[in-house]
Design a protein around this motif. Structure first.
Motif, mmCIF file in Angstrom:
data_model
loop_
_atom_site.group_PDB
_atom_site.id
_atom_site.type_symbol
_atom_site.label_atom_id
_atom_site.label_comp_id
_atom_site.label_asym_id
_atom_site.label_seq_id
_atom_site.Cartn_x
_atom_site.Cartn_y
_atom_site.Cartn_z
ATOM 1 N N VAL A 255 -7.582 -0.178 -0.251
ATOM 2 C CA VAL A 255 -7.122 -0.628 1.070
ATOM 3 C C VAL A 255 -7.715 -1.977 1.464
ATOM 4 O O VAL A 255 -7.523 -2.418 2.597
ATOM 5 C CB VAL A 255 -7.447 0.433 2.142
ATOM 6 C CG1 VAL A 255 -6.737 1.741 1.847
ATOM 7 C CG2 VAL A 255 -8.958 0.648 2.231
ATOM 8 N N ALA A 256 -8.418 -2.638 0.536
ATOM 9 C CA ALA A 256 -9.105 -3.880 0.887
ATOM 10 C C ALA A 256 -8.133 -4.956 1.365
ATOM 11 O O ALA A 256 -8.385 -5.650 2.359
ATOM 12 C CB ALA A 256 -9.904 -4.387 -0.316
ATOM 13 N N ALA A 257 -6.999 -5.120 0.661
ATOM 14 C CA ALA A 257 -6.037 -6.157 1.037
ATOM 15 C C ALA A 257 -5.446 -5.876 2.420
ATOM 16 O O ALA A 257 -5.264 -6.793 3.233
ATOM 17 C CB ALA A 257 -4.925 -6.240 -0.009
ATOM 18 N N LEU B 201 0.828 -1.206 0.000
ATOM 19 C CA LEU B 201 0.000 0.000 0.000
ATOM 20 C C LEU B 201 0.864 1.258 0.000
ATOM 21 O O LEU B 201 0.600 2.208 -0.750
ATOM 22 C CB LEU B 201 -0.919 -0.003 1.216
ATOM 23 C CG LEU B 201 -1.880 1.188 1.307
ATOM 24 C CD1 LEU B 201 -2.902 1.131 0.191
ATOM 25 C CD2 LEU B 201 -2.578 1.231 2.660
ATOM 26 N N LEU B 202 1.906 1.290 0.805
ATOM 27 C CA LEU B 202 2.779 2.458 0.859
ATOM 28 C C LEU B 202 3.526 2.650 -0.461
ATOM 29 O O LEU B 202 3.712 3.780 -0.920
ATOM 30 C CB LEU B 202 3.771 2.319 2.015
ATOM 31 C CG LEU B 202 3.167 2.386 3.422
ATOM 32 C CD1 LEU B 202 4.246 2.130 4.473
ATOM 33 C CD2 LEU B 202 2.504 3.737 3.665
ATOM 34 N N THR B 203 3.944 1.564 -1.080
ATOM 35 C CA THR B 203 4.627 1.663 -2.369
ATOM 36 C C THR B 203 3.678 2.184 -3.446
ATOM 37 O O THR B 203 4.064 3.017 -4.286
ATOM 38 C CB THR B 203 5.186 0.290 -2.778
ATOM 39 O OG1 THR B 203 6.073 -0.185 -1.751
ATOM 40 C CG2 THR B 203 5.958 0.387 -4.084
ATOM 41 N N ALA B 204 2.444 1.687 -3.438
ATOM 42 C CA ALA B 204 1.449 2.169 -4.404
ATOM 43 C C ALA B 204 1.106 3.632 -4.148
ATOM 44 O O ALA B 204 0.867 4.404 -5.087
ATOM 45 C CB ALA B 204 0.196 1.305 -4.327
ATOM 46 N N LEU B 205 1.089 4.038 -2.891
ATOM 47 C CA LEU B 205 0.845 5.437 -2.552
ATOM 48 C C LEU B 205 1.965 6.318 -3.096
ATOM 49 O O LEU B 205 1.720 7.424 -3.605
ATOM 50 C CB LEU B 205 0.731 5.580 -1.036
ATOM 51 C CG LEU B 205 0.517 6.987 -0.492
ATOM 52 C CD1 LEU B 205 -0.751 7.604 -1.064
ATOM 53 C CD2 LEU B 205 0.433 6.962 1.039
ATOM 54 N N ALA B 206 3.199 5.841 -3.007
ATOM 55 C CA ALA B 206 4.333 6.582 -3.564
ATOM 56 C C ALA B 206 4.173 6.755 -5.076
ATOM 57 O O ALA B 206 4.447 7.838 -5.626
ATOM 58 C CB ALA B 206 5.640 5.866 -3.245
ATOM 59 N N VAL C 159 -4.438 7.270 2.946
ATOM 60 C CA VAL C 159 -5.167 7.089 1.684
ATOM 61 C C VAL C 159 -6.546 7.732 1.771
ATOM 62 O O VAL C 159 -6.997 8.411 0.835
ATOM 63 C CB VAL C 159 -5.280 5.590 1.340
ATOM 64 C CG1 VAL C 159 -6.205 5.382 0.140
ATOM 65 C CG2 VAL C 159 -3.908 5.005 1.057
ATOM 66 N N ALA C 160 -7.237 7.550 2.899
ATOM 67 C CA ALA C 160 -8.570 8.131 3.062
ATOM 68 C C ALA C 160 -8.519 9.655 3.033
ATOM 69 O O ALA C 160 -9.378 10.313 2.421
ATOM 70 C CB ALA C 160 -9.186 7.639 4.374
#
Length: 358
Positions: A297-299, A280-285, A349-350
């Motif tokens: 954020v489901a996973a 999630l943090l990598t995808a946010l980057a 993310v939210a």
């Protein structure tokens, strides 16, 4: 051709060629301008242009404000001291004292105190008997202003660089490195092998990135007064710092925690939580770089639910009772850190989703 252009762009960024070119243009333009205006000491304008020209527009604007405000304050007190005491030692001391005291008393002028003091001394020591102190102070302010205006015009027009864009990439790097540190610390605990050198290198890199991001945030705010964008930047930096603090707490536990322990009751749950959180943090980057949409954020929620369910089962089975107090404290501190990281990542993310929707 595209590959060669990308390599040239990378080389230009690595060696600072764009900043060097823009500074050179500012110097030449300032020299031409002071010559056309017949300024008596035009080299001060050129020096100012070099000092004000920063790597991005926001940095140039901050440097411009600092130098302009400092020059104005120093010119006022230096002129007054020169008028009252000439080039005497008491005049020099009085000018510096009054200038620095005034800058210290006004919060927005504190960064300008050094420039202000230098300006006051130059006006006193560089004065001439046949040139009034007021004229000398005005000339100094005019020369500095010419250098500042020229540097800002060049920053806006010649290969402009924005602090807001650099900050987005810096924050992306911050979240990526926090994700890596999170994964390394958790995997090291699961394998019961603490990777000290790798962890130290990541922590050092994150600290340097944080310091740079704090500077870039101030420069980005100088570029734009948009309250929404400023709030988003502040939130992202705050969340990045919080995530780093959580992982530092986990790292402190992992560094002291050795051997067999309660973590062996839920290795899969810990691994799943580590994978989902780091992903999630990598995808946010990637989203901050503009290369992907905001991640789901489901996973992560599923991994958190599994970990909490397993922890509940362990408590009901009284698994901690078979271990000493130190082991229990280390285990639950570590798991608290993992869950806190997951909660902050989800909240980040939210918040982005709600702020980008405005």
């Amino acid at each position: 051709m595209t590959r060669h252009l990308m390599r040239l762009a990378q080389a230009a960024r690595r060696f600072g060629l764009r900043h060097a070119l823009r500074t050179a243009v500012a110097v030449v333009a300032t020299q031409l301008l002071v010559t056309a205006l017949h300024l008596p000491q035009g080299y001060w304008a050129v020096v100012t242009a070099v000092i004000v020209m920063q790597a991005n527009l926001g940095g140039s604007m901050r440097a411009a404000w600092t130098r302009l405000a400092g020059t104005a304050v120093g010119a006022v007190f230096g002129t007054a001291a020169a008028y009252l005491g000439g080039q005497s030692l008491p005049a020099s001391g009085l000018a510096v004292f009054a200038t620095l005291a005034a800058c210290s008393a006004i919060p927005r002028l504190r960064e300008s105190s050094r420039v202000a003091g230098i300006t006051a001394i130059i006006i006193i020591l560089g004065g001439h008997p046949d040139v009034p102190a007021v004229v000398l102070g005005f000339d100094r302010f005019l020369e500095i202003s010419v250098g500042i205006v020229t540097a800002l015009v060049v920053s806006l027009t010649i290969l402009p660089a924005r602090a807001s864009r650099a900050l987005s990439h810096g924050l992306a790097k911050l979240f990526e490195d926090v994700a890596s540190l999170f994964a390394v610390v958790v995997e090291g605990r699961i394998r019961e092998d603490y990777p000290e050198r790798h962890v130290f290198a990541l922590k050092d890199r994150i600290l340097r990135t944080l310091a740079r991001c704090r500077e870039l945030r101030l420069e980005a705010d100088a570029e734009s007064r948009d309250q929404g964008e400023s709030a988003l930047r502040a939130m992202l930096l705050f969340r990045g710092e919080r995530l780093f603090e959580h992982v530092l707490g986990m790292d402190h536990v992992a560094e002291e925690w050795r051997g067999k322990g309660l973590h062996r009751h839920l290795p899969q749950e810990m691994a799943d939580l580590e994978t989902a959180g780091a992903a999630l943090l990598t995808a946010l980057a990637a989203h901050l770089r503009g290369t992907s949409p905001l991640p789901e954020v489901a996973a992560l929620d599923a991994a958190v639910a599994k970990a909490r369910e397993k922890l509940g089962d362990m408590r009901r089975d009284r698994a901690p009772a078979a271990y000493d107090l130190s082991e229990v404290m280390h285990f639950f501190s570590f798991m608290h850190g993992m869950l806190a990281c997951a909660a902050d990542a989800r909240e980040t993310v939210a918040r982005i989703r709600s702020m980008e929707a405005l």
